[in-house]
Structure formats: C-alpha cells, structure tokens
Design a protein around this motif. Structure first.
Motif, PDB file in Angstrom:
ATOM      1  N   CYS A  71       8.373 -95.271 -64.841  1.00 29.97           N
ATOM      2  CA  CYS A  71       7.410 -96.308 -65.211  1.00 29.97           C
ATOM      3  C   CYS A  71       7.619 -96.668 -66.683  1.00 29.97           C
ATOM      4  O   CYS A  71       7.713 -95.790 -67.540  1.00 29.97           O
ATOM      5  CB  CYS A  71       5.997 -95.776 -65.012  1.00 29.97           C
TER       6      CYS A  71
ATOM      7  N   PRO B  40       3.443 -96.187 -57.141  1.00 28.50           N
ATOM      8  CA  PRO B  40       2.214 -96.236 -57.952  1.00 28.50           C
ATOM      9  C   PRO B  40       0.919 -96.015 -57.153  1.00 28.50           C
ATOM     10  O   PRO B  40       0.054 -95.249 -57.581  1.00 28.50           O
ATOM     11  CB  PRO B  40       2.268 -97.634 -58.570  1.00 28.50           C
TER      12      PRO B  40
ATOM     13  N   ILE C  46      -0.714 -93.088 -65.202  1.00 27.13           N
ATOM     14  CA  ILE C  46       0.631 -92.511 -65.313  1.00 27.13           C
ATOM     15  C   ILE C  46       0.851 -91.960 -66.721  1.00 27.13           C
ATOM     16  O   ILE C  46       1.426 -90.888 -66.898  1.00 27.13           O
ATOM     17  CB  ILE C  46       1.703 -93.562 -64.915  1.00 27.13           C
TER      18      ILE C  46
ATOM     19  N   MET D  38      11.760 -94.951 -57.976  1.00 23.60           N
ATOM     20  CA  MET D  38      10.646 -93.987 -57.972  1.00 23.60           C
ATOM     21  C   MET D  38      10.654 -93.111 -56.723  1.00 23.60           C
ATOM     22  O   MET D  38      11.078 -93.550 -55.659  1.00 23.60           O
ATOM     23  CB  MET D  38       9.312 -94.736 -58.037  1.00 23.60           C
TER      24      MET D  38
ATOM     25  N   PHE E 296       2.644-102.934 -67.231  1.00 22.08           N
ATOM     26  CA  PHE E 296       1.287-103.426 -66.973  1.00 22.08           C
ATOM     27  C   PHE E 296       1.164-104.467 -65.857  1.00 22.08           C
ATOM     28  O   PHE E 296       0.133-105.121 -65.735  1.00 22.08           O
ATOM     29  CB  PHE E 296       0.620-103.970 -68.258  1.00 22.08           C
TER      30      PHE E 296
HETATM   31  S1  SF4 Z   1       3.302-100.131 -65.433  1.00 24.74           S
HETATM   32 FE1  SF4 Z   1       4.951-101.344 -64.487  1.00 24.74          FE
HETATM   33  S2  SF4 Z   1       6.581 -99.844 -64.087  1.00 24.74           S
HETATM   34 FE2  SF4 Z   1       4.684 -98.684 -64.422  1.00 24.74          FE
HETATM   35  S3  SF4 Z   1       3.827 -98.422 -62.368  1.00 24.74           S
HETATM   36 FE3  SF4 Z   1       2.874-100.236 -63.240  1.00 24.74          FE
HETATM   37  S4  SF4 Z   1       4.124-101.941 -62.477  1.00 24.74           S
HETATM   38 FE4  SF4 Z   1       5.325-100.050 -62.199  1.00 24.74          FE
END
Ligand code: SF4
Ligand code: SF4
Lengths: 292, 135
Positions: B73, B49, B93, B45, B77
C-alpha cells in the motif's frame, strides 16, 4: 501579493527543471514570489497516525518561517510538499490542543504558529489569483497541435479536504493547457497512483504502473505527459527504462513538468527548460512542433 | 487457507490499538469491497484492503502483521475517497505498519541498499520511503 516560495528537498537537484521553469513563468506573469530564506524538509508524507504529533513539527516550522518573512501565503511546486504542509496546517487549525503542544515543543522559535498561513500550490495560484484568462494573454508561443495528457497523481487531489480540484476528475491542468494553446487529452489514469516511494526498493511495481498509466495516455493520442510532482516525474520518466525491460512493446513518451510547457508558451529561452534533466528526451517532439 | 477465529483474538488489544492509532471505527465496515475495487495495488497484495479491515475486526493479528499488503500500500488514498462508510482504510493500514515499526521492525533496510541504488533515486523518494518503512 506576499507569497513565500517553499522549494522542498528535490526542487534544487532532480527537479531543477521544475523550479526554473516555474520561477521564470511567474516572473513573466508579473507575480512576485520570494524563496524562504530558511526552510527545512517537510517530511514528504503527512503522518497518518492520530497519536503522532512530532512528525507535524517539520511542516509547521516552515509555516513559522513564512510568518517570519512577513508573508501569509506559502506556495509549493511539489505535490507532496503541498499535501504535507496543507494537511498539517488543517490538522492544527482544527485541533488547538495539538497546535499548542507543537508550539511548546518548538519553544526556541521566536514566534508561535497560530494557524494563520495559507498553503497553496502553484496550480491554485494560477487558477484562482492570476486567472487563466490572464495567463492566456501572456502567451507568445502557442502550444498549438501539441497533444498533452495531464497526470495529477494522488496528493494534489486526495484527500478531499485539502484537494485542489475535483477528487475524481480534476481539470485544472487541462484548463491551463488550453489557455496555453495546447490540445489537452483526457485519459482514465490521470489520478492513478504511480506507486510513489515504492520506487526505492520495489521499482518493478513502479514500472508496472508506469506502463499502464502511460499506455492509457498514448491510446488517447498523447504526445507528451505533464506532471507536477518530482516523485511522479521520476517514476513516469526515469522508470521508463525498467518499463521497457518488462514490457518490450512499450513505446517511450516524454514527461514534462507543466511549468516547462508554460515557460515555452511564455517565450522562455531554451536554457530555462533544463531539458538535460528530463530522462526521455522531449526535444524531438518539441522541435517537430516548432516549440524550441 | 485455514483461519481460526476466536473470542480471544477479537478482544485482543491489537484491535483497539489499530482503532486508536488509525482513529477509525473498524465495525463500521460492511464489506462492500469498494476499497479493493479501486485500489491500484491489489495485484501485488496477499490480503485485499477490504479483507484487511475484516481481519482487523476479527483480531487476526499474525496474518496482518505478516502480510505483504501492508508494505505494498502506498497511501494513495483512493480507498478512503471511495468508501461509502467514510472509513479511512489507508490509516488502518498505517496503524498496522506502525505497530511493527514502533517495535523497531523496519521494512526498508536502507543500509542494505548500495550507494548506486541510493544515488539513482531523488531525495523525495528516499525520505518518503524511510518515513513510511523505517522506525
Ligand atoms: S491507500 Fe491506495 S494502495 Fe493503499 S489500500 Fe488504499 S487504494 Fe490501495
Ligand atoms: S469500502 Fe469501506 S465499507 Fe466497503 S469494504 Fe472497504 S472499508 Fe468496508
């Protein structure tokens, strides 16, 4: 038990080894499930946008199909189908207004959906209805001495509201393996994401995840890894080809659906396992353990 | 990297759109970083996040809409499960992806994949990537 079986898009092709071994096992356990005479793809992912109802239609339509077959339970094998159907079901149960809209959209259906079908995964059926003691009683070929790491991935356990076990430390697969006589191995990556659909256009990310997940299982002594999702299976199994390319020190390890091991323990003939569909050949280790 | 923050950006309709589509209250985030700590995808990334949430609060629309992270992403979850403030980061996101996809700006160009690439992955992979990455 009136249980409808919902296969989903991949159980009839890439994951035929999952379907055949699961249906064989259920038959051996005396549980009747009937495949829905008509079903459609659930969409594979639950729509996360609050204003997007249309993508729940596919999931809810399958629940109507279950009702039409006079059943109040719909069972999935695939973790993604489980998540999508169950979340859509919970969503409309909690929000009658959106249920109403979805029903109106499906005005050509003969009946309305009323939130009255239960979505369950085979793992829940085994644990809560068949019960693991009973599973153990049906074992004719114990999986003794087989060290099994069990991989859950994301969608069986997250989000919490629909998860079928503890969100951080699920144990249902380990308990099933114990009932079948195997040695379950604990490893810290059992709920780490395999990178899912990134496999289509970013396979290198999947290869990287596969390396970390499987190496962790191997460090704990695993001889095979079980899965219960056709996409996890593809990523952890087929993508080992790319993993070896990126990490030459990586050693291949067979990936099996948990139902394949269960079917062996319940005495299935080898054809039922459809081992031709497993990419990394599990035959050598299964032969070594006297299981095939 | 230089980032300009302005009242205009903070009040941009982008912020309310993200909140509306995701159903999340962005201001609930207190930047503990737990979402990023557990995210399996951060090594690929460009904006982490927790930073995505901060950028969204500040209306840094261009940075977010051009970020690599929103397509890395995989909606696993893990972040949602661990956020002490109960924020569904994955939904935030998703909202940012949706803002692009609803303008028909597809991320996955399925027509550019060769037949071989398409037939070498199971249907579940094709369908889910199209659901997440195309309009
Ligand atoms: S859903 Fe998973 S991949 Fe996406 S930001 Fe959250 S932890 Fe990271
Ligand atoms: S875990 Fe929650 S509160 Fe902490 S930084 Fe992430 S979104 Fe903000």
């Amino acid at each position: 038990m009136e249980i409808s079986y919902y296969p989903g898009c991949t159980l009839k092709n890439y994951a035929k080894n999952f379907e055949e071994s699961a249906l064989y096992s259920l038959k051996k356990l005396g549980v009747e499930v009937e495949e829905l005479p008509r079903w459609n793809c659930c969409g594979t992912v639950f729509s996360l946008a609050t204003d997007d109802l249309i993508h729940h239609v596919a999931a809810i339509r399958n629940l109507i199909r279950a009702k039409e077959s006079n059943s109040n339970k719909i069972m999935t094998l695939c973790a993604m189908c489980y998540n999508t159907l169950k979340r859509a079901n919970e969503r409309v149960k909690a929000d009658p207004e959106s249920l109403d809209k979805i029903n109106q959209f499906m005005y050509r259906e003969n009946i309305d959906y009323e939130g009255d079908v239960k979505v369950l995964h085979l793992l829940e059926l085994l644990r809560d209805e068949i019960k693991l003691e009973n599973l153990g009683k049906h074992v004719v070929k114990s999986l003794k001495n087989l060290k099994v790491a069990n991989y859950y991935g994301c969608l069986l356990v997250r989000p919490k509201e629909i998860g079928l076990d503890d969100i951080e430390n699920p144990t249902v697969l380990e308990n099933i393996m114990t009932s079948l006589g195997a040695d379950p191995i604990d490893f810290p990556y059992k709920t780490e994401c395999c990178a899912s659909y990134q496999t289509v256009d970013k396979p290198e990310i999947v290869a990287d995840r596969t390396f970390h997940i499987l190496t962790s299982a191997q460090e704990q002594g695993a001889e095979v890894v079980t899965v219960s999702c056709p996409l996890c299976a593809f990523n952890l199994d087929h993508r080992q080809k790319e993993t070896v390319r990126e990490y030459p020190e990586f050693k291949n390890i067979p990936i099996l659906y948990f139902t394949q091991l269960m079917a062996i323990a319940l005495g299935c003939p080898e054809e039922v396992l459809r081992l031709d569909l497993n990419f990394i050949d599990p035959k050598p280790i299964l032969k070594e353990k006297g299981l095939i | 990297m230089r980032i300009n923050i302005s009242r205009k950006k903070i009040r941009d309709s982008f912020v309310s759109k993200v909140e509306e589509i995701s159903g999340q209250n962005l201001l609930a985030c207190y930047q503990c970083g737990k979402c990023s700590a557990g995210c399996p995808a951060i090594s690929d990334m460009d904006i982490l996040p927790n930073q995505i949430i901060r950028y969204a609060q500040l209306g840094l629309k261009d940075e977010l809409l051009h970020s690599k992270s929103i397509w890395i992403c995989a909606s696993c979850f893990t972040c949602n499960a661990r956020c002490p403030k109960g924020i569904n980061i994955a939904e935030v996101i998703e909202a940012i992806r949706q803002i692009l996809l609803r303008k028909r700006e597809d991320h996955l160009k399925i027509e550019k994949l060769s037949d071989e690439e398409k037939s070498n992955v199971p249907p579940i992979a094709i369908i889910s990537s199209m659901r997440k990455f195309t309009s």
